[in-house]
Motif scaffolding. Structure first.
Motif, mmCIF file in Angstrom:
data_model
loop_
_atom_site.group_PDB
_atom_site.id
_atom_site.type_symbol
_atom_site.label_atom_id
_atom_site.label_comp_id
_atom_site.label_asym_id
_atom_site.label_seq_id
_atom_site.Cartn_x
_atom_site.Cartn_y
_atom_site.Cartn_z
ATOM 1 N N GLU A 510 0.851 -1.188 0.000
ATOM 2 C CA GLU A 510 0.000 0.000 0.000
ATOM 3 C C GLU A 510 0.889 1.241 0.000
ATOM 4 O O GLU A 510 1.903 1.307 0.687
ATOM 5 C CB GLU A 510 -0.920 0.014 1.238
ATOM 6 C CG GLU A 510 -1.809 -1.219 1.374
ATOM 7 C CD GLU A 510 -2.812 -1.361 0.247
ATOM 8 O OE1 GLU A 510 -3.126 -0.342 -0.407
ATOM 9 O OE2 GLU A 510 -3.277 -2.507 0.019
ATOM 10 N N LYS A 511 0.465 2.253 -0.776
ATOM 11 C CA LYS A 511 1.284 3.457 -0.954
ATOM 12 C C LYS A 511 1.481 4.208 0.361
ATOM 13 O O LYS A 511 2.578 4.719 0.653
ATOM 14 C CB LYS A 511 0.598 4.368 -1.986
ATOM 15 C CG LYS A 511 1.514 5.394 -2.602
ATOM 16 C CD LYS A 511 2.555 4.747 -3.517
ATOM 17 C CE LYS A 511 3.431 5.804 -4.184
ATOM 18 N NZ LYS A 511 4.531 5.227 -4.972
ATOM 19 N N GLU A 512 0.449 4.232 1.212
ATOM 20 C CA GLU A 512 0.547 4.991 2.459
ATOM 21 C C GLU A 512 1.528 4.357 3.447
ATOM 22 O O GLU A 512 2.052 5.021 4.346
ATOM 23 C CB GLU A 512 -0.828 5.149 3.132
ATOM 24 C CG GLU A 512 -1.575 3.843 3.363
ATOM 25 C CD GLU A 512 -2.496 3.475 2.206
ATOM 26 O OE1 GLU A 512 -3.447 2.712 2.435
ATOM 27 O OE2 GLU A 512 -2.244 3.973 1.075
ATOM 28 N N ASP A 513 1.782 3.029 3.287
ATOM 29 C CA ASP A 513 2.734 2.365 4.184
ATOM 30 C C ASP A 513 4.168 2.818 3.927
ATOM 31 O O ASP A 513 5.036 2.725 4.803
ATOM 32 C CB ASP A 513 2.646 0.839 4.010
ATOM 33 C CG ASP A 513 1.328 0.277 4.502
ATOM 34 O OD1 ASP A 513 0.660 0.985 5.287
ATOM 35 O OD2 ASP A 513 0.976 -0.843 4.105
ATOM 36 N N GLU A 514 4.415 3.307 2.714
ATOM 37 C CA GLU A 514 5.769 3.661 2.305
ATOM 38 C C GLU A 514 6.324 4.802 3.166
ATOM 39 O O GLU A 514 7.421 4.698 3.744
ATOM 40 C CB GLU A 514 5.755 4.064 0.826
ATOM 41 C CG GLU A 514 7.125 4.223 0.208
ATOM 42 C CD GLU A 514 7.052 4.418 -1.295
ATOM 43 O OE1 GLU A 514 8.034 4.907 -1.857
ATOM 44 O OE2 GLU A 514 6.002 4.080 -1.901
ATOM 45 N N ALA A 515 5.565 5.893 3.280
ATOM 46 C CA ALA A 515 6.032 7.067 4.039
ATOM 47 C C ALA A 515 6.147 6.739 5.526
ATOM 48 O O ALA A 515 7.093 7.195 6.203
ATOM 49 C CB ALA A 515 5.067 8.228 3.821
ATOM 50 N N ILE A 516 5.204 5.970 6.042
ATOM 51 C CA ILE A 516 5.223 5.617 7.465
ATOM 52 C C ILE A 516 6.495 4.830 7.796
ATOM 53 O O ILE A 516 7.170 5.105 8.792
ATOM 54 C CB ILE A 516 3.963 4.806 7.838
ATOM 55 C CG1 ILE A 516 2.702 5.654 7.655
ATOM 56 C CG2 ILE A 516 4.066 4.266 9.252
ATOM 57 C CD1 ILE A 516 1.415 4.890 7.815
ATOM 58 N N HIS A 534 7.366 0.131 -4.063
ATOM 59 C CA HIS A 534 5.934 -0.129 -3.987
ATOM 60 C C HIS A 534 5.550 -1.236 -4.971
ATOM 61 O O HIS A 534 5.942 -1.225 -6.138
ATOM 62 C CB HIS A 534 5.143 1.153 -4.299
ATOM 63 C CG HIS A 534 3.665 0.932 -4.314
ATOM 64 N ND1 HIS A 534 2.872 1.220 -5.395
ATOM 65 C CD2 HIS A 534 2.826 0.427 -3.358
ATOM 66 C CE1 HIS A 534 1.626 0.913 -5.127
ATOM 67 N NE2 HIS A 534 1.575 0.436 -3.890
#
Length: 608
Positions: A510-516, A534
């Motif tokens: 998931e894209k949002e997991d990358e920044a976290i 990703h």
């Protein structure tokens, strides 16, 4: 747990220095190496009668001259294999004789035929023994396949325990069988001689029978010759004998020939005088025993010992198959694992392979012995013919003192063996045609294996190997799935090797997991570079491998080595593994086949 079960089944490991204690004395060798040949008297005479029955029961008197012909062939084979024992005292039998005198291709035909034959030995023997049991207890007939598989497993485990231990156990049933059949023959012929057996049960020898032909008699002779399978086993297993091995093997071979001729001729005569006709669910030996003794203790003793030796005759295959496999493996035609001795100093890989293949065959043929015997007999008469012909060539080339009688003996053996082989193909083609397919396939596999070993040897040889490029540095790629002690442990290990660079790779779905994750990593290991890839298709391996390829191309320009460090936690208990995704194992398995990439697994052992 596995080690405990293994020790319970096969016993403690033996030292290599104890190999001499695993050699066989003549009485034990006769039991385990002759059991196949001796047991075949339980179905060899029956095969003659089955062919003659196609004309009429009046033709059964022909079983006597046919039996004499089988004994002539037996004599030629015994004398011939006695010569082979002294000419080739290190064993190998038909394979070595054919290879050295006729060339490698005939040698591989012999070797391939015998490998298949020993598999068939186990399947036929156990199936025939199961038939004997179900003849006495018809209610078990529907469970014959399961019974046969159970016996194969038992014999396999017994052989894994070592040669001497299996011989000590198997000797008793073999000699009990010989005793039982000799008593049956003696009592049966005594009743014939005293007139207790009605002459009306059989037609007189010489009675004209309409429909008889030379072709049919040759067909019956070929079928009866199935009683000679296993004669070659002693010449293959010479290394198993105590010293002087050739002398002891030759004496054991002669003893086997004498016993086999007595038992075979006795059963042929009894079947004739008692007017025994083959039946589908009752063996000829069972009918003879019932005709002589009735269904009493002696009948069940004969049936019991017959069933035992038919089952334990499979042990001949277990004694000869591994040794033949060793010879083929030394010549690089089958995997080298067959040359390795197991815990009990036997060739365990050969023993286990034989057991597994035999079970597959029993299941495929549903334990029907009559379907296996023709293929079984062809598998042994092809090597018979080639080995006899090989000895002919040997005597003619070398012409040692007294070579002419030996040449004549081998000529007779080769001619009769060739006739029997041809008769099987002419009369039972629908049952033996498969040998024309799988034998070329086996030889093709032999050559492919040989070619592989030669290619490997050529590439590993320093004189012919490609020059090794110098390694100027190391780039380490560390796949991570989170921030854990496993990852921390792996990073510390990688840093200890002082590589030029460590790259941690994270593959989020998931894209949002990358920044976290990048934020967490910056606090966890700020000095280790993190690359996030990703993966919209939820694959870890594809983006990771593409990244490794990119790094490898750039590293190659500087003569840097790429090493993939795979973190892996090891559960305390083995069964815990099924509760976790085996991503580390999958990545390692796939990376092993990528050129110029080194894979290092860093295990982290859990405590609870």
């Amino acid at each position: 747990m596995f080690t405990l079960i293994k020790r319970l089944l096969i016993g403690r490991p033996l030292k290599s220095t104890e190999l001499g204690e695993q050699k066989l004395i003549k009485t034990k060798a006769l039991a385990i190496l002759s059991s196949d040949a001796l047991s075949s008297v339980a179905y060899g005479p029956e095969q003659i009668l089955i062919v003659l029955l196609t004309v009429s029961a009046a033709a059964f008197w022909y079983s006597i001259p046919i039996g004499i012909g089988v004994l002539v062939l037996l004599t030629a084979l015994i004398l011939s294999y006695r010569q082979i024992i002294f000419a080739y005292p290190h064993g190998g039998g038909a394979y070595v004789v054919s290879k050295e005198n006729l060339g490698m291709f005939p040698g591989l035909i012999s070797g391939g035929s015998l490998l298949v034959d020993y598999i068939l030995t186990v399947a036929v023997s156990v199936s025939a023994g199961t038939d004997a049991i179900t003849s006495a207890f018809p209610s078990l007939h529907s469970h014959s396949v399961l019974i046969a598989i159970f016996f194969v497993l038992c014999i396999t485990i017994l052989n894994l325990r070592g040669v001497t231990e299996s011989a000590s156990i198997l000797a008793y049933p073999v000699y009990l069988f010989v005793l039982a059949i000799v008593i049956m023959i003696g009592v049966g012929l005594y009743r014939v001689a005293t007139g207790d057996v009605s002459p009306q049960l059989h037609t007189a020898v010489g009675t004209p029978v309409a429909g008889i032909s030379l072709f049919l008699l040759l067909r019956a002779f070929a079928s009866g010759s199935s009683a000679l399978t296993g004669v070659e086993a002693i010449s293959n297993a010479i290394p198993n004998f105590k010293d002087p091995a050739p002398n002891n093997a030759a004496k054991t071979l002669l003893a086997m020939g004498v016993l086999l001729s007595i038992l075979f001729s006795g059963i042929v005569l009894l079947a004739y005088y008692y007017g025994i006709s083959p039946k589908e669910d009752v063996t000829v030996v069972s009918q003879i025993a019932e005709g002589i003794f009735g269904r009493n203790v002696m009948y069940y003793f004969i049936q019991g010992t017959t069933a035992l030796i038919l089952i334990l005759a499979a042990n001949t295959g277990y004694s000869a198959f591994p040794l033949l496999a060793v010879n083929l493996a030394k010549d690089k035609y089958i995997p080298r694992m067959f040359t390795v001795r197991g815990d009990r100093l036997g060739y365990s890989n050969g023993i286990i392979s034989l057991g597994v293949l035999s079970i597959i065959l029993i299941i495929a043929f549903q334990g029907k012995t009559e379907h296996l015997i023709p293929l079984y007999a062809v598998g042994v008469f092809v090597p018979f013919t080639l080995s006899q012909t090989g000895m002919l060539v040997k005597w003619f080339r070398q012409r040692p003192k007294g070579w002419v009688p030996k040449f004549i003996i081998n000529s007779i053996g080769a001619l009769i063996s060739f006739i029997v082989t041809i008769m099987f193909f002419l009369t039972k083609f629908e049952q033996v045609w498969s040998i024309l397919i799988f034998l070329p396939l086996i030889i093709f596999v032999f050559h492919r294996i040989k070619k592989h070993y030669e290619a490997v040897g050529e590439q590993l040889r320093l004189a012919t190997c490609e020059p090794v490029m110098p390694i100027e540095g190391n780039v380490m790629i560390l796949p991570v799935s989170g921030i854990t002690h496993v990852v921390e442990h792996s990073i510390l290990y990688a840093k200890s090797l002082k590589p030029e660079q460590i790259i941690a790779v994270y593959v989020p779905f998931e894209k949002e997991d990358e920044a976290i994750f990048e934020e967490k990593w910056g606090k966890f290991q700020p000095d280790v570079r993190l690359v996030t890839l990703h993966s919209p298709y939820r694959s870890i391996s594809n983006p990771l491998f593409k990244f490794i390829d990119t790094v490898q191309r750039k590293a190659g320009e500087a003569n840097f080595q790429v090493t993939v460090v795979i973190p892996q936690f090891i559960p305390k208990k083995g069964w815990h593994n099924i509760l976790h995704n085996q991503t580390s194992l999958m990545l390692r398995a796939q990376l092993l086949y990528r050129k110029d990439v080194i894979i290092t697994t860093v295990p982290y052992h859990l405590k609870k």
